[in-house]
Design a protein around this motif. Structure first.
Motif, PDB file in Angstrom:
ATOM      1  N   LEU A 358      -3.729   6.038   6.128  1.00 18.51           N
ATOM      2  CA  LEU A 358      -3.912   5.580   4.746  1.00 18.51           C
ATOM      3  C   LEU A 358      -5.367   5.226   4.476  1.00 18.51           C
ATOM      4  N   LEU A 359      -5.987   4.481   5.403  1.00 14.67           N
ATOM      5  CA  LEU A 359      -7.375   4.087   5.220  1.00 14.67           C
ATOM      6  C   LEU A 359      -8.295   5.307   5.207  1.00 14.67           C
ATOM      7  N   GLN A 360      -7.983   6.286   6.039  1.00 19.49           N
ATOM      8  CA  GLN A 360      -8.793   7.503   6.062  1.00 19.49           C
ATOM      9  C   GLN A 360      -8.633   8.296   4.770  1.00 19.49           C
ATOM     10  N   HIS A 361      -7.397   8.469   4.333  1.00 20.90           N
ATOM     11  CA  HIS A 361      -7.146   9.227   3.096  1.00 20.90           C
ATOM     12  C   HIS A 361      -7.846   8.586   1.901  1.00 20.90           C
ATOM     13  N   SER A 362      -7.862   7.276   1.885  1.00 23.57           N
ATOM     14  CA  SER A 362      -8.358   6.557   0.716  1.00 23.57           C
ATOM     15  C   SER A 362      -9.833   6.196   0.810  1.00 23.57           C
ATOM     16  N   GLY A 363     -10.455   6.437   1.975  1.00 23.81           N
ATOM     17  CA  GLY A 363     -11.855   6.066   2.131  1.00 23.81           C
ATOM     18  C   GLY A 363     -12.070   4.576   1.965  1.00 23.81           C
ATOM     19  N   THR A 364     -11.180   3.795   2.579  1.00 24.52           N
ATOM     20  CA  THR A 364     -11.184   2.341   2.392  1.00 24.52           C
ATOM     21  C   THR A 364     -12.040   1.649   3.441  1.00 24.52           C
ATOM     22  N   ASP A 365     -12.705   0.584   3.035  1.00 27.06           N
ATOM     23  CA  ASP A 365     -13.535  -0.192   3.944  1.00 27.06           C
ATOM     24  C   ASP A 365     -12.655  -0.816   5.026  1.00 27.06           C
ATOM     25  N   TYR A 366     -12.973  -0.517   6.271  1.00 27.30           N
ATOM     26  CA  TYR A 366     -12.124  -0.901   7.406  1.00 27.30           C
ATOM     27  C   TYR A 366     -12.047  -2.417   7.570  1.00 27.30           C
ATOM     28  N   ALA A 367     -13.191  -3.073   7.672  1.00 30.98           N
ATOM     29  CA  ALA A 367     -13.195  -4.517   7.931  1.00 30.98           C
ATOM     30  C   ALA A 367     -12.634  -5.300   6.747  1.00 30.98           C
ATOM     31  N   LEU A 368     -13.009  -4.920   5.534  1.00 30.27           N
ATOM     32  CA  LEU A 368     -12.547  -5.663   4.365  1.00 30.27           C
ATOM     33  C   LEU A 368     -11.040  -5.525   4.166  1.00 30.27           C
ATOM     34  N   PHE A 369     -10.475  -4.355   4.492  1.00 33.92           N
ATOM     35  CA  PHE A 369      -9.031  -4.213   4.347  1.00 33.92           C
ATOM     36  C   PHE A 369      -8.302  -5.174   5.289  1.00 33.92           C
ATOM     37  N   PHE A 370      -8.712  -5.220   6.547  1.00 37.69           N
ATOM     38  CA  PHE A 370      -8.020  -6.091   7.499  1.00 37.69           C
ATOM     39  C   PHE A 370      -8.234  -7.564   7.165  1.00 37.69           C
ATOM     40  N   ALA A 382       1.062  -6.340  -4.440  1.00 31.86           N
ATOM     41  CA  ALA A 382       0.070  -6.807  -3.471  1.00 31.86           C
ATOM     42  C   ALA A 382      -1.317  -6.568  -4.075  1.00 31.86           C
ATOM     43  N   SER A 383      -1.651  -7.390  -5.046  1.00 30.62           N
ATOM     44  CA  SER A 383      -2.827  -7.123  -5.889  1.00 30.62           C
ATOM     45  C   SER A 383      -4.119  -7.040  -5.097  1.00 30.62           C
ATOM     46  N   ALA A 384      -4.313  -7.987  -4.159  1.00 33.24           N
ATOM     47  CA  ALA A 384      -5.580  -7.995  -3.420  1.00 33.24           C
ATOM     48  C   ALA A 384      -5.737  -6.737  -2.580  1.00 33.24           C
ATOM     49  N   LEU A 385      -4.645  -6.288  -1.970  1.00 31.44           N
ATOM     50  CA  LEU A 385      -4.709  -5.067  -1.168  1.00 31.44           C
ATOM     51  C   LEU A 385      -4.872  -3.832  -2.050  1.00 31.44           C
ATOM     52  N   ALA A 392      -4.970   6.381  -6.438  1.00 31.72           N
ATOM     53  CA  ALA A 392      -4.259   7.567  -5.957  1.00 31.72           C
ATOM     54  C   ALA A 392      -3.448   7.288  -4.699  1.00 31.72           C
ATOM     55  N   GLN A 393      -3.813   6.241  -3.947  1.00 31.50           N
ATOM     56  CA  GLN A 393      -3.094   5.922  -2.708  1.00 31.50           C
ATOM     57  C   GLN A 393      -2.232   4.659  -2.835  1.00 31.50           C
ATOM     58  N   HIS A 394      -2.031   4.153  -4.053  1.00 35.12           N
ATOM     59  CA  HIS A 394      -1.236   2.936  -4.204  1.00 35.12           C
ATOM     60  C   HIS A 394       0.205   3.131  -3.756  1.00 35.12           C
ATOM     61  N   SER A 395       0.775   4.281  -4.029  1.00 35.99           N
ATOM     62  CA  SER A 395       2.152   4.514  -3.599  1.00 35.99           C
ATOM     63  C   SER A 395       2.237   4.599  -2.079  1.00 35.99           C
ATOM     64  N   LEU A 397       0.240   2.999  -0.046  1.00 35.39           N
ATOM     65  CA  LEU A 397       0.115   1.611   0.382  1.00 35.39           C
ATOM     66  C   LEU A 397       1.450   0.885   0.272  1.00 35.39           C
ATOM     67  N   ALA A 398       2.135   1.060  -0.856  1.00 35.29           N
ATOM     68  CA  ALA A 398       3.422   0.386  -1.055  1.00 35.29           C
ATOM     69  C   ALA A 398       4.429   0.799   0.016  1.00 35.29           C
ATOM     70  N   GLN A 399       4.434   2.080   0.349  1.00 36.64           N
ATOM     71  CA  GLN A 399       5.359   2.556   1.379  1.00 36.64           C
ATOM     72  C   GLN A 399       5.026   1.932   2.732  1.00 36.64           C
ATOM     73  N   TRP A 400       3.739   1.860   3.043  1.00 37.71           N
ATOM     74  CA  TRP A 400       3.362   1.253   4.324  1.00 37.71           C
ATOM     75  C   TRP A 400       3.727  -0.231   4.354  1.00 37.71           C
ATOM     76  N   LEU A 401       3.513  -0.922   3.247  1.00 38.02           N
ATOM     77  CA  LEU A 401       3.846  -2.350   3.206  1.00 38.02           C
ATOM     78  C   LEU A 401       5.333  -2.596   3.399  1.00 38.02           C
ATOM     79  N   GLU A 402       6.168  -1.696   2.927  1.00 36.88           N
ATOM     80  CA  GLU A 402       7.614  -1.845   3.162  1.00 36.88           C
ATOM     81  C   GLU A 402       7.907  -1.830   4.662  1.00 36.88           C
ATOM     82  N   HIS A 403       7.305  -0.908   5.368  1.00 36.75           N
ATOM     83  CA  HIS A 403       7.490  -0.845   6.832  1.00 36.75           C
ATOM     84  C   HIS A 403       6.901  -2.085   7.504  1.00 36.75           C
TER      85      HIS A 403
END
Length: 488
Positions: A358-370, A382-385, A392-395, A397-403
């Protein structure tokens, strides 16, 4: 201990002529102290009040030696980008000697000290830019709980040093329990100095390898390889978990005791990209971020070959076969901590892999996400996340958060306990290249306040430091891929 009371010993230099050459440093004419590291002073048992002692400018530039010091240039060889080079050694650095403190022996190594017999075509100097980067990198990784060499002080000068451009010269005193590299063993093996090789194996075993006393030469060499394999596996697992790319993992840049060693074109990830190459000279991606575990294993194979004169091949192979499971276990443990998981489940690797994808697909900052995930309490949305992830990757993210929620529920995880533990595992402050560049540009103008501020932040990267929020933000897009070279 007062600075005037520091007295150095010389266990390594006393091993003999096969291991290097005694030589005096070439001091700067007008040295100036840039910074002294209070944390390393404490490590060495030196009174913190000595941090401002004007003698550091002389000691850190080679103009004056510590009591008992006998400077020594170490000889080694190594594989550079996979090609063996016999003509390596301390070409601009000198082992000044060792301090014994609280049952541990620390080596002091003056880097940028001038020409040695191993300088080849170099000038024996280091530049302020790279010296500052090494100084900060040691504190950054140490602050994250990853083994590293560190530096006691930095000294600058107005003497010009030519690299891609003319830069200011600088020196630092590097501190480590050992400066022995894989390349030391390769040098002795390829030059057929078997007695000296066994001597070095014995020296390292005596200092670092438990229960090696009394073993045969082959037994000691096997114990050493098992020790170095384990320490190297733990080291690279830490790099991968914290997003650190070394950039130039040659065998001469690998520490026999598993410290992060020889900082050149390193980088911490901004956006998560496993293919990230931080060294602009690495045209094939040999040392790309995701390749590091494999490269470390390649280097361990080179070390094993250097030990093949005293250890059976089957035994060497058995030692090396332990590496991948060790990396997997150490990495999994670090990632479970970053995810706030107190127990272990077989499917955890899938949960982690899905997040990294997910982080790779979305080009998300690694340290800030964690860091943001550390405050997640199962809220929806999960507004902050979501703010960290492109729409484009919100869905995804939601799927991963369910797991993730289901996984937390299975261990009855309490957010009130989980969140503080994650905040002590996922750093707020990392050594981003644009921050290092900010420090360098200020220091080149004579302003060392940004350096000292960043040093302190990196030494306690999990604390909030609310007055320094500007040091915790992601870089602008233009500052994410600053070109880095091996030149220093």
């Amino acid at each position: 201990m007062k600075l005037s009371e520091v007295t150095l010993s010389h266990h390594y230099a006393d091993l003999g002529d096969a291991f290097g050459t005694p030589i005096e440093p070439t001091p700067f004419r007008h040295p100036r102290l840039i910074d002294t590291n209070p944390a390393v002073l404490s490590l060495l048992g030196i009174d913190p009040e000595e941090a401002t002692n004007p003698a550091w400018a002389q000691l850190g530039s080679g103009a004056r030696l510590f009591k008992g010091s006998r400077p020594f240039a170490m000889k080694y060889a190594g594989h550079q980008f996979g090609v063996y080079n016999p003509d390596l050694g301390d070409g601009r650095a000198l082992l000044l000697g060792e301090i014994e403190q609280a049952g541990r022996r620390w080596e002091l190594h003056l880097k940028g000290a001038g020409l040695t017999p191993y300088s080849r075509f170099g000038d024996g100097r280091a530049v302020l830019r790279s010296t500052l980067r090494e100084y900060l990198a040691g504190e950054a990784l140490s602050g994250l709980g990853i083994r590293s060499t560190r530096a006691l002080c930095i000294v600058g000068s107005d003497e010009p040093v030519t690299r891609e451009r003319i830069e200011q010269g600088a020196m630092l005193i590097r501190v480590a329990e050992s400066h022995v590299r894989f390349g030391h063993f390769e040098y002795l093996f390829y030059t057929k100095q078997l007695q000296a090789l066994q001597q070095l194996i014995g020296e390292i075993c005596r200092r670092f390898v438990a229960d090696s006393e009394g073993l045969s030469a082959g037994g000691q060499a096997e114990a050493l390889l098992r020790f170095t394999t384990r320490r190297s596996a733990e080291l690279v697992a830490g790099w991968q978990a914290e997003g650190f790319a070394h950039g130039v993992l040659n065998t001469d840049n690998m520490s026999i005791i598993g410290d992060t060693f020889d900082y050149g074109p390193y980088a911490f990830l901004d956006d998560y990209d496993p293919a990230y190459i931080c060294n602009h000279s690495d045209h094939t991606g040999r040392y790309a971020f995701a390749q590091q575990p494999g490269v470390v294993l390649w280097n361990l194979n080179a070390l094993a070959h250097a030990l093949s004169g005293v250890v059976e091949v089957d035994t060497l192979r058995d030692c090396l076969e332990q590496f991948q499971p060790m990396v997997t276990d150490a990495y999994a443990a670090r990632m479970r901590a970053k995810l706030g998981l107190a127990t272990e489940e077989e499917s955890d690797h899938k949960l982690c892999a899905a997040l990294l994808q997910l982080l790779q697909h979305s080009g998300t900052d690694y340290a800030l996400f964690f860091r943001t995930l550390s405050r997640y309490r199962g809220e929806r949305p999960a507004s902050a996340l979501r703010e960290r992830i492109p729409p484009a990757q919100h869905s995804e993210l939601a799927q991963w958060l369910e797991h993730y929620d289901s996984r937390l529920a299975r261990e009855n995880s309490d957010a009130g306990r989980r969140s503080p533990a994650m905040l002590e595992t996922n750093p707020k402050y990392i050594l981003r290249n644009y921050l290092a560049q900010k420090v360098i540009e200020a220091a080149e103008k004579g302003d060392y306040h940004p350096l000292r501020t960043l040093r302190r932040l990196l030494q306690s990267p999990f604390e909030e430091h609310p007055q320094h929020e500007a040091w915790a933000i992601a870089p602008p897009e233009s500052a994410k891929r600053i070109p880095l070279s091996c030149s220093s």
